[in-house]
Each structure stands twice: as structure tokens, then as C-alpha cells.
Design a protein around this motif. Structure first.
Motif, PDB file in Angstrom:
ATOM      1  N   ILE A  82      74.433  68.696  71.676  1.00 44.79           N
ATOM      2  CA  ILE A  82      73.412  69.559  72.284  1.00 44.79           C
ATOM      3  C   ILE A  82      72.069  69.351  71.600  1.00 44.79           C
ATOM      4  CG2 ILE A  82      72.700  71.973  72.574  1.00 44.79           C
ATOM      5  CD1 ILE A  82      75.730  72.613  73.000  1.00 44.79           C
ATOM      6  N   TRP A  83      72.075  69.287  70.285  1.00 38.00           N
ATOM      7  CA  TRP A  83      70.843  69.097  69.515  1.00 38.00           C
ATOM      8  C   TRP A  83      70.194  67.753  69.852  1.00 38.00           C
ATOM      9  CZ3 TRP A  83      69.722  65.790  65.269  1.00 38.00           C
ATOM     10  CH2 TRP A  83      68.575  66.119  64.559  1.00 38.00           C
ATOM     11  N   ILE A  84      70.983  66.679  69.858  1.00 44.42           N
ATOM     12  CA  ILE A  84      70.462  65.339  70.177  1.00 44.42           C
ATOM     13  C   ILE A  84      69.907  65.312  71.604  1.00 44.42           C
ATOM     14  CG2 ILE A  84      71.145  62.937  70.626  1.00 44.42           C
ATOM     15  CD1 ILE A  84      73.069  63.210  68.225  1.00 44.42           C
ATOM     16  N   CYS A  85      70.659  65.869  72.536  1.00 42.47           N
ATOM     17  CA  CYS A  85      70.227  65.844  73.944  1.00 42.47           C
ATOM     18  C   CYS A  85      68.957  66.653  74.160  1.00 42.47           C
ATOM     19  CB  CYS A  85      71.347  66.329  74.858  1.00 42.47           C
ATOM     20  SG  CYS A  85      72.705  65.142  74.978  1.00 42.47           S
ATOM     21  N   ARG A  86      68.805  67.741  73.434  1.00 42.39           N
ATOM     22  CA  ARG A  86      67.569  68.533  73.551  1.00 42.39           C
ATOM     23  C   ARG A  86      66.370  67.763  73.019  1.00 42.39           C
ATOM     24  NH1 ARG A  86      69.674  74.547  71.914  1.00 42.39           N
ATOM     25  NH2 ARG A  86      70.441  75.085  73.980  1.00 42.39           N
ATOM     26  N   ILE A  87      66.544  67.076  71.910  1.00 47.26           N
ATOM     27  CA  ILE A  87      65.448  66.277  71.357  1.00 47.26           C
ATOM     28  C   ILE A  87      65.086  65.155  72.326  1.00 47.26           C
ATOM     29  CG2 ILE A  87      64.841  64.629  69.534  1.00 47.26           C
ATOM     30  CD1 ILE A  87      66.384  66.456  67.595  1.00 47.26           C
ATOM     31  N   LEU A  88      66.099  64.453  72.831  1.00 50.46           N
ATOM     32  CA  LEU A  88      65.849  63.372  73.778  1.00 50.46           C
ATOM     33  C   LEU A  88      65.175  63.895  75.046  1.00 50.46           C
ATOM     34  CD1 LEU A  88      69.084  61.190  73.467  1.00 50.46           C
ATOM     35  CD2 LEU A  88      66.836  60.798  72.435  1.00 50.46           C
ATOM     36  N   ALA A  89      65.598  65.060  75.520  1.00 47.82           N
ATOM     37  CA  ALA A  89      64.984  65.647  76.710  1.00 47.82           C
ATOM     38  C   ALA A  89      63.526  66.019  76.438  1.00 47.82           C
ATOM     39  CB  ALA A  89      65.764  66.871  77.172  1.00 47.82           C
ATOM     40  N   GLY A  90      63.236  66.486  75.230  1.00 49.13           N
ATOM     41  CA  GLY A  90      61.858  66.788  74.864  1.00 49.13           C
ATOM     42  C   GLY A  90      60.990  65.535  74.872  1.00 49.13           C
ATOM     43  N   VAL A  91      61.531  64.445  74.344  1.00 48.24           N
ATOM     44  CA  VAL A  91      60.797  63.174  74.363  1.00 48.24           C
ATOM     45  C   VAL A  91      60.625  62.695  75.803  1.00 48.24           C
ATOM     46  CG1 VAL A  91      60.854  60.751  73.647  1.00 48.24           C
ATOM     47  CG2 VAL A  91      61.539  62.538  72.033  1.00 48.24           C
ATOM     48  N   ALA A  92      61.691  62.837  76.611  1.00 47.86           N
ATOM     49  CA  ALA A  92      61.612  62.427  78.022  1.00 47.86           C
ATOM     50  C   ALA A  92      60.570  63.250  78.773  1.00 47.86           C
ATOM     51  CB  ALA A  92      62.980  62.572  78.694  1.00 47.86           C
ATOM     52  N   GLY A  93      60.532  64.531  78.521  1.00 49.37           N
ATOM     53  CA  GLY A  93      59.541  65.393  79.162  1.00 49.37           C
ATOM     54  C   GLY A  93      58.123  65.040  78.740  1.00 49.37           C
ATOM     55  N   THR A  94      57.963  64.728  77.469  1.00 48.72           N
ATOM     56  CA  THR A  94      56.650  64.309  76.975  1.00 48.72           C
ATOM     57  C   THR A  94      56.230  62.992  77.630  1.00 48.72           C
ATOM     58  OG1 THR A  94      57.064  65.410  74.867  1.00 48.72           O
ATOM     59  CG2 THR A  94      55.324  63.739  74.901  1.00 48.72           C
ATOM     60  N   ALA A  95      57.166  62.046  77.728  1.00 53.16           N
ATOM     61  CA  ALA A  95      56.874  60.764  78.374  1.00 53.16           C
ATOM     62  C   ALA A  95      56.496  60.974  79.837  1.00 53.16           C
ATOM     63  CB  ALA A  95      58.078  59.833  78.261  1.00 53.16           C
ATOM     64  N   LEU A  96      57.188  61.869  80.513  1.00 48.04           N
ATOM     65  CA  LEU A  96      56.865  62.164  81.913  1.00 48.04           C
ATOM     66  C   LEU A  96      55.475  62.791  82.046  1.00 48.04           C
ATOM     67  CD1 LEU A  96      57.805  62.164  84.852  1.00 48.04           C
ATOM     68  CD2 LEU A  96      58.863  64.394  84.427  1.00 48.04           C
ATOM     69  N   THR A  97      55.147  63.687  81.137  1.00 50.77           N
ATOM     70  CA  THR A  97      53.822  64.303  81.147  1.00 50.77           C
ATOM     71  C   THR A  97      52.731  63.256  80.914  1.00 50.77           C
ATOM     72  OG1 THR A  97      54.771  66.362  80.309  1.00 50.77           O
ATOM     73  CG2 THR A  97      52.388  66.092  80.071  1.00 50.77           C
ATOM     74  N   VAL A  98      52.973  62.360  79.968  1.00 51.08           N
ATOM     75  CA  VAL A  98      52.012  61.282  79.705  1.00 51.08           C
ATOM     76  C   VAL A  98      51.875  60.391  80.940  1.00 51.08           C
ATOM     77  CG1 VAL A  98      51.565  59.222  78.298  1.00 51.08           C
ATOM     78  CG2 VAL A  98      52.318  61.331  77.209  1.00 51.08           C
ATOM     79  N   MET A  99      52.983  60.135  81.640  1.00 48.10           N
ATOM     80  CA  MET A  99      52.921  59.341  82.870  1.00 48.10           C
ATOM     81  C   MET A  99      52.018  60.003  83.911  1.00 48.10           C
ATOM     82  SD  MET A  99      56.871  58.112  83.392  1.00 48.10           S
ATOM     83  CE  MET A  99      56.599  57.423  85.007  1.00 48.10           C
ATOM     84  N   ILE A 100      52.156  61.311  84.064  1.00 43.03           N
ATOM     85  CA  ILE A 100      51.351  62.043  85.039  1.00 43.03           C
ATOM     86  C   ILE A 100      49.874  61.995  84.659  1.00 43.03           C
ATOM     87  CG2 ILE A 100      50.871  64.347  85.975  1.00 43.03           C
ATOM     88  CD1 ILE A 100      53.943  64.866  85.677  1.00 43.03           C
ATOM     89  N   VAL A 101      49.584  62.255  83.383  1.00 48.87           N
ATOM     90  CA  VAL A 101      48.192  62.218  82.914  1.00 48.87           C
ATOM     91  C   VAL A 101      47.619  60.807  83.084  1.00 48.87           C
ATOM     92  CG1 VAL A 101      46.741  62.409  80.845  1.00 48.87           C
ATOM     93  CG2 VAL A 101      48.468  64.166  81.333  1.00 48.87           C
TER      94      VAL A 101
END
Length: 165
Positions: free
Chosen positions: A10-29
Motif C-alpha cells: 500500500i505504501w509503495i503504491c501510494r508513492i508511485l501513484a503520487g509520482v504518476a499524478g505529478t507526471a500527469l499534472t506536468v503533462m497537462i501543464v
């Protein structure tokens, strides 16, 4: 031991999801900046390459988190008609097949990343190496396989699939 592994997953997946969300936000910007920049002056250099890299990170790192939350498409319509023991067996078999598939994907993706590392391949416009992003996708596949393995163990023990708190 299984509780520790579940909390770790759960901890690893949450960190990875946070990085994925950040990458998606950067893609949008980046996409918005490129559109505005293109209309006003010249496009942002390397947008296509960066979108590809960030898309790979987003897709790879979101796999395990999606499995934790059962966000993937599942065909359970047919399974629900069987008795509970048969449903469990089918869950274990399908989970094992999926786990093996993602282990295979991680292995092959890692081999490809090693090949790109040895080759020294970089992107054309920005000169960014490909291999870190390939390894990121491989790690996302490992996280997915880990979550699937824990789901199989829980199913065999007669417990509900792993769910984050």
C-alpha cells in the motif's frame, strides 16, 4: 509477515501513484504551455518527447494503485453465477496468470532498459536517455505483480482482496 507485506505494498503504491499524478499534472501543464506558446511564438522544445516519457511514468506507476482500488476492468458477470469455492478458484487462477504476465513484462522491460543503457540511446531533440523511463515502467509492473500476489494469498486464505485504509 503478510500484514507487513500488505502495508508495504500500500505504501509503495501510494508513492508511485503520487509520482504518476505529478507526471500527469506536468503533462497537462506542458500541453497547455505548448499550445499557448505555439499560438504566441514558437512551440516548447521537446514537448513530444517529454509527453511520451511522462506518459510512460503515469501508466507504469499507476498500475499497482489501480489494482488496490479495483479500478481495472474485470469480467465478473460470468464468475458470479458459480458457487463461491469455484469463484475463489477462478480468482486464484486469473490472479496467478495476471501475476505471471506482469512478472514477465517487468523482466522483458528490464532487459530492454539494459539494452538501451548499454546502447546509450537518447532522445533526438532533448538528448534525454530513454532507459530510466523504461526501468520506471518495469518497476510499475513489479509493483502490480506484488499486489496481485498478495491478492492471491488473501483469496486462498478466504479473505477479501487487499484494500488500502
Amino acid at each position: 509477515m503478510i500484514n507487513f507485506l500488505e502495508k508495504t505494498a500500500i505504501w509503495i503504491c501510494r508513492i508511485l501513484a503520487g509520482v504518476a499524478g505529478t507526471a500527469l499534472t506536468v503533462m497537462i501543464v506542458l500541453a497547455c504551455a505548448n499550445m499557448v506558446s505555439r499560438a504566441v511564438y514558437i512551440p516548447v522544445k521537446g514537448t513530444f518527447e517529454l509527453m511520451g516519457y511522462l506518459g510512460a511514468v503515469t501508466a507504469g506507476f499507476s498500475l499497482g494503485f489501480s489494482q488496490l482500488h479495483r479500478s481495472h476492468i474485470a469480467v465478473g458477470l460470468l464468475f458470479r453465477r458459480f458457487p463461491v469455492p469455484v469463484q475463489r478458484l477462478l480468482d486464484v487462477v486469473s490472479g496467478a496468470a495476471s501475476c505471471v504476465f506482469f512478472v514477465f513484462c517487468a523482466n522483458e522491460t528490464t532487459k530492454w532498459g539494459m539494452f538501451l543503457l548499454d546502447l546509450g540511446e537518447v532522445s533526438e531533440t532533448l538528448g534525454v536517455p530513454f532507459y530510466p523511463f523504461v526501468f520506471a515502467v518495469a518497476f510499475g509492473c513489479v509493483a502490480m505483480a506484488f499486489v496481485l500476489l498478495l491478492d492471491i494469498v488473501r483469496t486462498i486464505r478466504g479473505q477479501e482482496p487487499l484494500k488500502p485504509a
